[in-house]
Design a protein around this motif. Structure first.
Motif, PDB file in Angstrom:
ATOM      1  N   UNK A 172       0.817  -1.206   0.000  1.00 23.04           N
ATOM      2  CA  UNK A 172       0.000   0.000   0.000  1.00 23.04           C
ATOM      3  C   UNK A 172       0.855   1.262   0.000  1.00 23.04           C
ATOM      4  N   UNK A 173       1.979   1.224   0.664  1.00 25.14           N
ATOM      5  CA  UNK A 173       2.873   2.389   0.648  1.00 25.14           C
ATOM      6  C   UNK A 173       3.393   2.629  -0.763  1.00 25.14           C
ATOM      7  N   UNK A 174       3.765   1.584  -1.453  1.00 26.60           N
ATOM      8  CA  UNK A 174       4.227   1.743  -2.825  1.00 26.60           C
ATOM      9  C   UNK A 174       3.088   2.189  -3.744  1.00 26.60           C
ATOM     10  N   UNK A 175       1.887   1.711  -3.445  1.00 28.08           N
ATOM     11  CA  UNK A 175       0.753   2.093  -4.286  1.00 28.08           C
ATOM     12  C   UNK A 175       0.485   3.596  -4.208  1.00 28.08           C
ATOM     13  N   UNK A 176       0.541   4.158  -3.043  1.00 26.74           N
ATOM     14  CA  UNK A 176       0.305   5.594  -2.869  1.00 26.74           C
ATOM     15  C   UNK A 176       1.587   6.431  -3.039  1.00 26.74           C
ATOM     16  N   UNK A 177       2.688   5.770  -3.265  1.00 24.49           N
ATOM     17  CA  UNK A 177       3.980   6.433  -3.492  1.00 24.49           C
ATOM     18  C   UNK A 177       4.301   7.450  -2.378  1.00 24.49           C
ATOM     19  N   UNK A 178       4.228   6.944  -1.194  1.00 22.00           N
ATOM     20  CA  UNK A 178       4.519   7.769  -0.018  1.00 22.00           C
ATOM     21  C   UNK A 178       6.005   7.671   0.335  1.00 22.00           C
ATOM     22  N   UNK A 199      -3.493   9.655   5.202  1.00 25.67           N
ATOM     23  CA  UNK A 199      -4.902   9.468   5.516  1.00 25.67           C
ATOM     24  C   UNK A 199      -5.542   8.400   4.636  1.00 25.67           C
ATOM     25  N   UNK A 200      -5.229   8.404   3.372  1.00 28.65           N
ATOM     26  CA  UNK A 200      -5.791   7.387   2.465  1.00 28.65           C
ATOM     27  C   UNK A 200      -5.220   6.016   2.790  1.00 28.65           C
ATOM     28  N   UNK A 201      -3.962   5.985   3.216  1.00 27.17           N
ATOM     29  CA  UNK A 201      -3.344   4.701   3.579  1.00 27.17           C
ATOM     30  C   UNK A 201      -4.022   4.093   4.805  1.00 27.17           C
ATOM     31  N   UNK A 202      -4.384   4.909   5.778  1.00 24.22           N
ATOM     32  CA  UNK A 202      -5.023   4.392   6.999  1.00 24.22           C
ATOM     33  C   UNK A 202      -6.401   3.793   6.668  1.00 24.22           C
ATOM     34  N   UNK A 203      -7.138   4.408   5.746  1.00 19.24           N
ATOM     35  CA  UNK A 203      -8.445   3.877   5.372  1.00 19.24           C
ATOM     36  C   UNK A 203      -8.318   2.488   4.762  1.00 19.24           C
ATOM     37  N   UNK A 204      -7.364   2.313   3.885  1.00 22.47           N
ATOM     38  CA  UNK A 204      -7.181   0.999   3.247  1.00 22.47           C
ATOM     39  C   UNK A 204      -6.720  -0.049   4.246  1.00 22.47           C
TER      40      UNK A 204
END
Length: 411
Positions: A91-97, A126-131
């Motif tokens: 998920x971190x790679x998906x959102x490129x954080x 914030x979007x990462x926490x939702x997922x």
């Protein structure tokens, strides 16, 4: 006095709890209550009594010592953590954080999950926490940690071949400066004095006080030391052994303990070394000097002396008297015998008071023998016996009426 027990939690430092009637021993797993809920920890300090003002007024209790059911449940949570970490990274790679996932921890009651990450700046997740909440169906807590906490969470082996100090000892992190490395004479190479976290190693702080104390008592490197065999220069200091290595003018190196050094100036600085200390360290010249001193101060057995013998007094030599006529011929022989023996012969004057003349020296006798005999005045003829013999002093002529030899009548 209150009784406390020390418990170290996962990814945390050692905390103090109230035993609450339990009697855990060091190394036991216990269930404790914290602000985050129920957690599993390891006892590092068994119950002990402390002063009332040294601990907080209110302590969380130790619920129980972990039993077999608690240990089995802890293993299930560990498997879930291993499964959750890859999902967190995807998920971190998906959102490129701009963050680095470190670890995942399930709280012991199972209704909360903590995700640990490291980042240089603040991150909007914030979007990462939702997922994450939708995938794991639990409360999600995102916690940013530093590089040192990251090394503690991941673990590893340091340059010494042992487990990382932050993992093995835990506790709070204290600042470590480059001055600590300089004080311990370490090479200022970042690759050699930095740990896995990229910061200065925590162990530099552990021995800093010991090095500082030793160098405060030891002479500085390059200082001149006075010894019984000559001057020496401090070449090396060994703090763990508390020894000083000195180099002499001839190139010889000797290592002596700091406790064997003394001060010759009365100021308390270690600036001299006795020869006994050098001899114990193996210096050849000092060993020879100590051996000579031992031989010199050994008690000497006096040999028995013979009883003193009484010296016999030498026999006195008979004085040689010269007769008026018949003994003049024997005078040269008596003089020669007196010269050989080294004892001066004393002569007596004829007539008068009869006092003995003091003995004449050898040059005076020779001068007297070379002078020609003088004729007495007044036409008187002396007797044949009045002529001086060879090597004898010339006798004075007696006045008339003296009762001596017969003198010729005056005309």
């Amino acid at each position: 006095m209150p009784t406390i027990v020390g418990v170290r939690l996962r990814f945390s430092k050692t905390l103090w709890f109230d035993p609450a009637g339990t009697e855990p021993v060091e190394g036991d797993l216990v269930i404790v209550e914290t602000e985050r809920g129920l957690e599993l920890g390891t006892v590092v300090q068994p119950p002990c009594e402390v002063a009332a003002g040294s601990v907080p007024s209110v302590l969380k209790p130790v619920l129980r010592v972990a039993d077999e059911g608690d240990l089995a449940y802890a293993q299930e949570l560990e498997l879930k953590e291993r499964e959750a970490l890859p999902v967190f990274r995807e998920l971190v790679e998906h959102y490129r954080l701009d963050m680095k996932p470190v670890a995942v921890e399930y709280v012991f009651d199972g209704d909360k999950i903590i995700f640990y990450f490291s980042a240089e700046e603040r991150v909007d997740f914030r979007e990462l926490v939702k997922d994450l909440a939708a995938n794991f169906h639990a409360r999600v807590d995102m916690r940013q940690i530093g590089v040192r906490d990251e090394a503690r969470a991941v673990g590893g082996v340091g340059h010494c071949g042992q487990m990382l100090c932050c993992v093995r000892f835990g506790g709070d992190f204290h600042p470590v400066s480059i001055r600590m490395a300089k004080e311990q004479d370490l090479p200022l190479n970042p690759l050699k004095i930095s740990g896995l976290c990229g910061r200065l190693m925590c162990c530099l702080r552990y021995e800093f006080d010991a090095y500082k104390d030793f160098k405060g008592r030891a002479p500085k490197r390059g200082a001149i030391i006075e010894t019984a065999v000559g001057l020496a220069k401090v070449a090396e200091l060994n703090t763990p052994k508390e020894t000083v290595t000195m180099r002499f003018e001839g190139g010889d190196r000797i290592t002596v303990p700091l406790s064997g050094m003394c001060c010759s100036k009365g100021s308390g600085c270690p600036c001299s070394v006795d020869r006994e200390v050098l001899a114990e360290a193996g210096h050849a010249a000092a060993i020879a000097m100590v051996a000579e001193d031992e031989v010199e101060f050994e008690p000497v057995m006096k040999a028995p002396q013979p009883a003193p013998q009484k010296r016999e007094r030498p026999e006195r030599r008979e004085r040689v008297s010269v007769a008026e006529s018949g003994e003049r011929e024997d005078a040269p022989q008596a003089e020669s015998s007196a010269e050989k023996s080294g004892t001066p012969r004393r002569r007596r004057r004829r007539g008068g008071s009869g006092a003995a003349q003091p003995p004449a020296s050898e040059p005076a006798r020779q001068a007297a023998s070379e002078q020609p005999s003088k004729q007495p005045q007044g036409g008187g003829e002396a007797k044949s016996g009045d002529q001086p013999a060879a090597g004898r002093k010339r006798r004075r002529r007696r006045r008339s009426g003296g009762g001596g030899g017969d003198a010729a009548p005056q005309a």
